[in-house]
Design a protein around this motif. Sequence first.
Motif, PDB file in Angstrom:
ATOM      1  N   UNK A 127      12.728  11.416  -5.636  1.00 34.53           N
ATOM      2  CA  UNK A 127      11.841  10.660  -4.776  1.00 34.53           C
ATOM      3  C   UNK A 127      10.821   9.912  -5.615  1.00 34.53           C
ATOM      4  N   UNK A 128      10.642   8.621  -5.372  1.00 31.19           N
ATOM      5  CA  UNK A 128       9.669   7.825  -6.102  1.00 31.19           C
ATOM      6  C   UNK A 128       8.782   7.075  -5.121  1.00 31.19           C
ATOM      7  N   UNK A 129       7.560   6.824  -5.534  1.00 32.24           N
ATOM      8  CA  UNK A 129       6.652   6.014  -4.733  1.00 32.24           C
ATOM      9  C   UNK A 129       6.896   4.549  -5.098  1.00 32.24           C
ATOM     10  N   UNK A 130       7.069   3.715  -4.086  1.00 31.02           N
ATOM     11  CA  UNK A 130       7.421   2.313  -4.322  1.00 31.02           C
ATOM     12  C   UNK A 130       6.492   1.388  -3.536  1.00 31.02           C
ATOM     13  N   UNK A 131       6.541   0.096  -3.915  1.00 34.13           N
ATOM     14  CA  UNK A 131       5.814  -0.924  -3.175  1.00 34.13           C
ATOM     15  C   UNK A 131       6.574  -2.236  -3.293  1.00 34.13           C
ATOM     16  N   UNK A 151       6.535   2.218  -8.294  1.00 32.85           N
ATOM     17  CA  UNK A 151       7.525   1.251  -8.740  1.00 32.85           C
ATOM     18  C   UNK A 151       7.546   0.021  -7.825  1.00 32.85           C
ATOM     19  N   UNK A 152       7.716  -1.135  -8.450  1.00 27.59           N
ATOM     20  CA  UNK A 152       7.945  -2.358  -7.685  1.00 27.59           C
ATOM     21  C   UNK A 152       9.438  -2.459  -7.382  1.00 27.59           C
ATOM     22  N   UNK A 157       0.787  -1.228   0.000  1.00 25.56           N
ATOM     23  CA  UNK A 157       0.000   0.000   0.000  1.00 25.56           C
ATOM     24  C   UNK A 157       0.822   1.282   0.000  1.00 25.56           C
ATOM     25  N   UNK A 158       2.020   1.266   0.585  1.00 26.58           N
ATOM     26  CA  UNK A 158       2.750   2.515   0.711  1.00 26.58           C
ATOM     27  C   UNK A 158       4.248   2.286   0.723  1.00 26.58           C
ATOM     28  N   UNK A 159       4.973   3.361   0.472  1.00 23.52           N
ATOM     29  CA  UNK A 159       6.427   3.344   0.510  1.00 23.52           C
ATOM     30  C   UNK A 159       7.007   4.410  -0.405  1.00 23.52           C
ATOM     31  N   UNK A 160       8.130   4.994   0.011  1.00 26.84           N
ATOM     32  CA  UNK A 160       8.862   5.956  -0.816  1.00 26.84           C
ATOM     33  C   UNK A 160      10.342   5.611  -0.785  1.00 26.84           C
ATOM     34  N   UNK A 161      11.032   5.956  -1.850  1.00 26.48           N
ATOM     35  CA  UNK A 161      12.467   5.708  -1.931  1.00 26.48           C
ATOM     36  C   UNK A 161      13.134   6.848  -2.689  1.00 26.48           C
TER      37      UNK A 161
END
Length: 214
Positions: free
Chosen positions: A176-180, A205-206, A162-166
């Motif tokens: 900064x990218x949104x990841x899962x 992004x996976x 559901x959530x995560x950033x890297x």
Amino acid sequence: MREFLSVIFGFPTFLYSLALVVVLVYWIAAVIGLVDFGESSIDLDIAEHADVSVDDLGTIAGYVVAFGLSGVPFSIVVTLLVVIGWTLSTLAGIWVLAWVPTLPLQIVAGLVVLGACFALSIVIAARIVRPLRGAFVTEYARHNSDLIGQTCTITTGSVDEKQGYAQVAQRGAGLLIQVWAPSPNTLERGSQALIVEYDGAARRYLVQPMDAVA
């Protein structure tokens, strides 16, 4: 004219007037080539903030996504917020604050106007940004595909479905990218991960832990 000048240089509009000057200087610099317009993009799939910490990046991205201001260059978002806020504050200064009798009440009313103008500027800017996103899809799609296969540093406490950033190091700046990632996993703040896939529908992004790659 005198009334107008007293409003734009009075509280709270003078705060927006200062921001408006900064925005005007930026766009003048962009027109004459001193600033690269493309370097100020903040897709909120990919947000470039070289001068702030990774924790701040996660907070900024979360707010911008939540407010519906993603998908266009950050410079456009800031310009819209400033111009709209300045316009609303100026109108409020002429039509509302001019009728407030005493200085203490003027300060209180000014603070209320400042907060209301900021909130309304977000709502209006989000409506304006929505139809503009299509103009930047091609540029962002190029960046999205470029990041596949690169390593990133997790900036949130954990990453799940559901959530995560890297953060990705690119051209000396932090993107900064949104990841899962599927749960359970070993990803936490500071962990290194590999970007393996981009989900265009979810705009994220996976990733997988680097120890899993080995």
